[in-house]
Design an enzyme around this catalytic site. Sequence first.
Site: not given
Lengths: 354, 399
Positions: B160, B293, B328
């Site tokens: 990620c 994040h 996400h």
Amino acid sequence: MKPVYINSVGSVSAQKTYDNDDFLEEIMTYNDTILRVIDPDYKAHIPPAAARRMAKGIKMSTVSAKTALKEAGLENVDAIIVGTGLGCIGDSEKFVSAIIDNKEQFLTPTRFIQSSHNTVAGQIAISLGCNGYNYTYVHSAISFESCLVDALVQIRNEEANHILVGGVDEIVAHHVDTHRLINHIKSEPVSTEHLLQSNTAGCVMAEGAHFFVLSNQKKETTYAELTAVTTYNTLSRDKLTEKTIDFLSQNGETLENIDLIILGNNGDDGFDSYYGILSDGIFKNTPQAYYKHLSGEFDTASAFGFWLAAKILRGGTIPKAVQLNQIKAKKPMNILLYNQYRGENHSLVLLKRC
Amino acid sequence: MGKGVAITGMGMISAIGKNVTENYRSLISEKMGISRISHIDTIHKNEIMVGEISATNAALEKQLGLPENSWSRTALIGAIAAKEAVTHASITEMNDCRTGLVSGTTVGGMDKSEQYFYQYFEDDSEWHHINGLHAGDSTQKIAHSLGLEESFSTTISTACSSAANAIMLGARMIRSGQLDRVIVGGTDSLSKFTINGFKTLMILSDTYNTPFDENRKGLNLGEAAAYLVLESDSLIEKEGKKVLGYVKGYGNANDAFHQTASSENGDGAVLAMKKALQVAGLTPEEIDYVNAHGTATPNNDLSEGRAMLRVFDGKVPEFSSTKAFTGHTLATAGAVEAVYSLLALQHNTIYPNLNFKTPMTEFDLMPQTKLKNKELRTVLSNSFGFGGNCTTLLFSKNA
């Protein structure tokens, strides 16, 4: 410019390369369309309980990386940079087939976790307790060279002193079976000695893990100096010679200074002509070597070529099994590596004895 | 320490818009892109919510002038976003200087591979997707659609944080004089592979994700592609280009703790943020906004919150996670949020952290929950991934 040294090597391949004291003394020959690595003694490096759950890519990398770190005399490094075409593809395949076969039920996370391309780099960081820079490049035949590009910039800019770089790929059934369908893998077995005379489409596909410590400090263990790396996403046959000469001159070298060119011929009659342009052209009178008859082809097979170059520069001898032409080489000072896969992702790497 | 690397173009496609302008409009009008999944037939469809790009593959292919079912969705959205960035940067001749492409992805062509996994052996109709599985293929296709030739073109896959690392590498290549111009970012499409993978990890929320909330239930997966164009100072000067902002700092560190979980106190995150500040030559007080994040998993938000408290010595500036808008977007998250950070700087706007109700018990941290106008000079953006990968990028208005 700050020199960048190759201070150690580690290799797990289809040859007996896991022992750094050996240098292709006994050649393993095959007559096949795929090759697997000669397994080192994994138990000597990985606790058996942990090894059972580990993807093969992680196991091969663990041995190869530990070998390189040990030889360099390092407990830790400033950065870990890994290249892989497909990561632990075996786990990806098993996870996908389980999704389909079990209709998205009864799945467990291990396969998925190991499928993440950066699993190897992450596992090495955990095992070393290395909080440094950690990257994974996944770009087909230049996955490993991308690591070299990155490491060169870091050491030259004094962002890191010691970097562990590596390339790893594993071979698994579904990938092989599908790539056979599209003739990326040979349909008929080819012997090691006759790979380049096969006159058939596709390659002999394989696997392997190669790790190296690149450093700003020259040591007793130093193999060679890495002086330049470049990659091209596309390159036509017409432009290859010009680009190679440009690359050499940009790095202060001439054709005459190249004592050995190591080429990535893989026996695919559709694409080996790229290598022919150099071997029959500007490097016609230069000693030439090749290696994919020994290592097989995979996305990071060029790291085997890099390993070969480093070993030759340190030892001063070119094993007979890799010689591509009859021109006798003196103790090589400068080696140029050229690789491409299916006409894409070309790379040129320059190494120097030191 | 360092002068920033100029950004001259940006492009993106996500669940909240098919281009940069639409994304910004959604952000300031608090329009979430989270819904039930429509393009993928999964048994989990009633238990999960996703940030899905509304366009079908056929529509994306039409937009790119490609025949139907020719590319993975990852490559399709990647090409669309990269083209927007290049157009935005007014680049007409791609190969007139040393141009590179660095793209992040985690799934690559897995969407097609999982679809035709067994069919490949029955007939040859989908064989063109076989070699599209590997991650680098999407990057090669994007390079091709941009007309990029004989160039440095590579792919990063660090889960990620992939696109954040692509931006960092691009900035380092410009700074060290290896390239004159580089297109950096990432692309990831939704797939059964990732949906089921995250499902087994039990970190998918069954409702709208709620970053930094005490009762957060996990993440919503999203899909997106986003790219920036970075150019050298000499090229900017030569062409008299408009600069949108700068990559002022970057830091990459490894948590070296666990393959899929962050350490309790966010050690890797702290290191990444500190390194980025050091590269930029900035103090923590000079950060005006943090685009966190903030995935809304119990583990990430706790670890990241603690890390921010450590780096900012308890005085955390306004922060928010935009994951409630987009989900996400995995590899792309760092590039999506880089575009959002630049838009924040351009408009002096802090986006709301949607769906937040209850502060976490472990610490006293309140995200910004309402759209806020504030003079912004420097924005910090975090991206963390599996494998312990932690990356921080700093974006600034001035060099």
